[in-house]
Design a protein around this motif. Structure first.
Motif, PDB file in Angstrom:
ATOM      1  N   GLU A  64       0.832  -1.212   0.000  1.00 36.50           N
ATOM      2  CA  GLU A  64       0.000   0.000   0.000  1.00 36.50           C
ATOM      3  C   GLU A  64       0.867   1.262   0.000  1.00 36.50           C
ATOM      4  O   GLU A  64       0.562   2.247  -0.692  1.00 36.50           O
ATOM      5  N   PHE A  65       1.978   1.227   0.726  1.00 33.26           N
ATOM      6  CA  PHE A  65       2.840   2.402   0.783  1.00 33.26           C
ATOM      7  C   PHE A  65       3.622   2.581  -0.529  1.00 33.26           C
ATOM      8  O   PHE A  65       3.761   3.705  -1.033  1.00 33.26           O
ATOM      9  N   THR A  66       4.159   1.525  -1.074  1.00 35.72           N
ATOM     10  CA  THR A  66       4.949   1.637  -2.310  1.00 35.72           C
ATOM     11  C   THR A  66       4.098   2.096  -3.489  1.00 35.72           C
ATOM     12  O   THR A  66       4.642   2.607  -4.475  1.00 35.72           O
ATOM     13  N   GLY A  67       2.788   1.927  -3.414  1.00 39.71           N
ATOM     14  CA  GLY A  67       1.934   2.383  -4.495  1.00 39.71           C
ATOM     15  C   GLY A  67       1.772   3.883  -4.549  1.00 39.71           C
ATOM     16  O   GLY A  67       1.271   4.418  -5.556  1.00 39.71           O
ATOM     17  N   ARG A  68       2.185   4.610  -3.506  1.00 38.04           N
ATOM     18  CA  ARG A  68       2.008   6.061  -3.478  1.00 38.04           C
ATOM     19  C   ARG A  68       3.318   6.826  -3.229  1.00 38.04           C
ATOM     20  O   ARG A  68       3.295   8.020  -2.963  1.00 38.04           O
ATOM     21  N   ILE A  69       4.441   6.154  -3.312  1.00 38.62           N
ATOM     22  CA  ILE A  69       5.710   6.862  -3.076  1.00 38.62           C
ATOM     23  C   ILE A  69       6.034   7.757  -4.280  1.00 38.62           C
ATOM     24  O   ILE A  69       5.606   7.507  -5.416  1.00 38.62           O
ATOM     25  N   GLU A  70       6.796   8.790  -4.049  1.00 36.50           N
ATOM     26  CA  GLU A  70       7.201   9.723  -5.092  1.00 36.50           C
ATOM     27  C   GLU A  70       8.602   9.364  -5.590  1.00 36.50           C
ATOM     28  O   GLU A  70       9.288   8.512  -5.026  1.00 36.50           O
ATOM     29  N   GLU A  71       8.971  10.091  -6.608  1.00 40.50           N
ATOM     30  CA  GLU A  71      10.259   9.819  -7.226  1.00 40.50           C
ATOM     31  C   GLU A  71      11.434  10.172  -6.306  1.00 40.50           C
ATOM     32  O   GLU A  71      12.394   9.421  -6.166  1.00 40.50           O
ATOM     33  N   GLN A  72      11.401  11.287  -5.621  1.00 39.21           N
ATOM     34  CA  GLN A  72      12.448  11.696  -4.700  1.00 39.21           C
ATOM     35  C   GLN A  72      11.862  12.634  -3.633  1.00 39.21           C
ATOM     36  O   GLN A  72      10.776  13.205  -3.807  1.00 39.21           O
ATOM     37  N   TYR A  73      12.594  12.756  -2.535  1.00 36.99           N
ATOM     38  CA  TYR A  73      12.131  13.553  -1.393  1.00 36.99           C
ATOM     39  C   TYR A  73      13.262  14.487  -0.940  1.00 36.99           C
ATOM     40  O   TYR A  73      14.454  14.234  -1.201  1.00 36.99           O
ATOM     41  N   ARG A  74      12.845  15.545  -0.225  1.00 35.98           N
ATOM     42  CA  ARG A  74      13.797  16.511   0.336  1.00 35.98           C
ATOM     43  C   ARG A  74      14.119  16.107   1.770  1.00 35.98           C
ATOM     44  O   ARG A  74      13.226  15.950   2.594  1.00 35.98           O
ATOM     45  N   PHE A  75      15.395  15.913   2.004  1.00 34.65           N
ATOM     46  CA  PHE A  75      15.848  15.462   3.327  1.00 34.65           C
ATOM     47  C   PHE A  75      16.674  16.570   3.962  1.00 34.65           C
ATOM     48  O   PHE A  75      17.608  17.108   3.344  1.00 34.65           O
ATOM     49  N   VAL A  76      16.325  16.923   5.224  1.00 36.12           N
ATOM     50  CA  VAL A  76      17.017  17.993   5.959  1.00 36.12           C
ATOM     51  C   VAL A  76      17.783  17.369   7.121  1.00 36.12           C
ATOM     52  O   VAL A  76      17.197  16.670   7.965  1.00 36.12           O
ATOM     53  N   HIS A  77      19.076  17.582   7.116  1.00 37.07           N
ATOM     54  CA  HIS A  77      19.905  17.093   8.217  1.00 37.07           C
ATOM     55  C   HIS A  77      19.716  17.983   9.459  1.00 37.07           C
ATOM     56  O   HIS A  77      19.168  19.086   9.381  1.00 37.07           O
ATOM     57  N   SER A  78      20.160  17.467  10.583  1.00 34.20           N
ATOM     58  CA  SER A  78      20.009  18.202  11.847  1.00 34.20           C
ATOM     59  C   SER A  78      20.811  19.492  11.855  1.00 34.20           C
ATOM     60  O   SER A  78      20.487  20.430  12.593  1.00 34.20           O
ATOM     61  N   ASP A  79      21.875  19.575  11.053  1.00 39.70           N
ATOM     62  CA  ASP A  79      22.673  20.788  10.991  1.00 39.70           C
ATOM     63  C   ASP A  79      22.149  21.767   9.938  1.00 39.70           C
ATOM     64  O   ASP A  79      22.781  22.782   9.662  1.00 39.70           O
ATOM     65  N   GLY A  80      21.040  21.460   9.301  1.00 35.81           N
ATOM     66  CA  GLY A  80      20.440  22.348   8.333  1.00 35.81           C
ATOM     67  C   GLY A  80      20.759  22.044   6.879  1.00 35.81           C
ATOM     68  O   GLY A  80      20.167  22.653   5.972  1.00 35.81           O
ATOM     69  N   GLN A  81      21.689  21.155   6.625  1.00 32.76           N
ATOM     70  CA  GLN A  81      21.999  20.797   5.240  1.00 32.76           C
ATOM     71  C   GLN A  81      20.835  20.047   4.601  1.00 32.76           C
ATOM     72  O   GLN A  81      20.150  19.260   5.267  1.00 32.76           O
ATOM     73  N   VAL A  82      20.644  20.300   3.329  1.00 32.71           N
ATOM     74  CA  VAL A  82      19.541  19.689   2.591  1.00 32.71           C
ATOM     75  C   VAL A  82      20.096  18.701   1.564  1.00 32.71           C
ATOM     76  O   VAL A  82      21.091  18.994   0.885  1.00 32.71           O
TER      77      VAL A  82
END
Length: 315
Positions: A64-82
């Motif tokens: 059910e989850f894999t049927g709605r995943i997107e191509e890529q996501y934005r990940f924010v590290h704890s130090d603010g790096q994206v």
């Protein structure tokens, strides 16, 4: 392709990206992916591929989850790096497949008809030239984000065009022996075949055999002794018969010369005899003239062949 991990989601951060901390991954799973902790069995990191894995409790929840995943996501590290993170099914291979040598007229359905046999296509892309080129038009390169179920060959025919494909993890295989580690130019099987073949082409081998046998050929003796000095004499043609008389025919004519002369004298005497019985006993003037012309022609032809006749009778 990892087949040991079941109902597992893979987070891919890339080789150049910073490896995230565990707490950052947990926060990302709960807040961005919005996966409840009650559906997750475990979350762990593999030091070999620098990726994190999320294992679900059961298959229905995972599907059910894999049927709605997107191509890529934005990940924010704890130090603010994206960073950018991609999600893949751990038991399968998610890749961006680039397709070259296709004209713009090829539709997406044509690409899907060919690549669907190798996995599930998630998205189609038409690549453009970078904005720094100052001419942002389509480059002609096509791409698909797909879940690869089995290996895709580097060349495929799409819409009657031979397309070249590339994706990360594509194995370098030889087109001749289908083995990895080399290309067709350096294929050891082809090299072994060339070394086992005799030197020279087939035509050269055949030509050499013919040349070797040609030295044994000799002409017949009757052809080698034929010279202009010993050629048979050319026989004169008989004007009346159209062929050259044989020595036997020439000999027979020579023996009959005396008889023919007597016959000619009798015929000529008959023409010059006085008229004793009137016109009915006289031969037509035209017929006697024809006879004389025939006799003259025969005598002329005999004079031509008389030397041959003399040669034939003397021999």
């Amino acid at each position: 392709m990892d087949k040991t991990r079941k109902n597992t989601l893979k987070m891919v951060f890339g080789n150049a990206a910073k490896v995230p901390a565990h707490v950052d991954v947990l926060r990302f799973t709960a807040n961005v992916l919005k996966i409840p902790a009650t559906d997750v069995h475990s979350i762990y990191r593999d030091e070999n591929d620098r990726c994190f894995y999320v294992k679900f409790l059961d298959e229905p929840t995972f599907v059910e989850f894999t049927g709605r995943i997107e191509e890529q996501y934005r990940f924010v590290h704890s130090d603010g790096q994206v960073a950018v993170v991609k999600l893949e099914v751990a038991s399968r291979l998610f890749r961006y497949v680039r397709i070259f040598n296709l004209p713009p007229e090829i539709e997406e359905k044509d690409i899907s008809a060919v690549l669907s046999q190798f996995g599930t296509i998630r998205q189609h892309v038409r690549e453009r030239y970078p904005t720094e080129y100052g001419y942002t038009v389509y480059s002609g390169v096509r791409g698909v984000h797909m879940e690869i179920a089995k290996e895709i060959p580097p060349n495929l025919y799409i819409g009657h065009f031979k397309a070249r494909l590339y994706y990360e993890g594509l194995k370098n295989r030889c087109f001749y022996c289908k083995l990895e580690g080399h290309i067709k130019v350096n294929c050891p099987k082809i090299a072994s075949l060339k070394s086992s073949t005799p030197a020279g082409s087939f035509s050269a081998i055949v030509a050499g055999a013919i040349a070797a046998n040609a030295t044994d050929l000799t002409l017949p003796t009757d052809m080698t002794t034929l010279t202009p000095q010993n050629k048979p004499p050319i026989q004169p043609r008989d004007p009346d018969r159209g062929i050259s008389p044989t020595p036997e025919e020439a000999g027979d004519d020579s023996e009959m010369d005396d008889d023919d002369e007597d016959e000619r004298e009798e015929e000529s005497g008959a023409d010059e005899s006085p008229d004793l019985g009137g016109d009915k006993h006289r031969k037509p003037r035209s017929s006697s003239r024809n006879v004389l012309e025939q006799l003259e022609n025969r005598s002329r032809s005999r004079s031509l062949i008389r030397p041959e006749a003399t040669y034939a009778t003397s021999s």
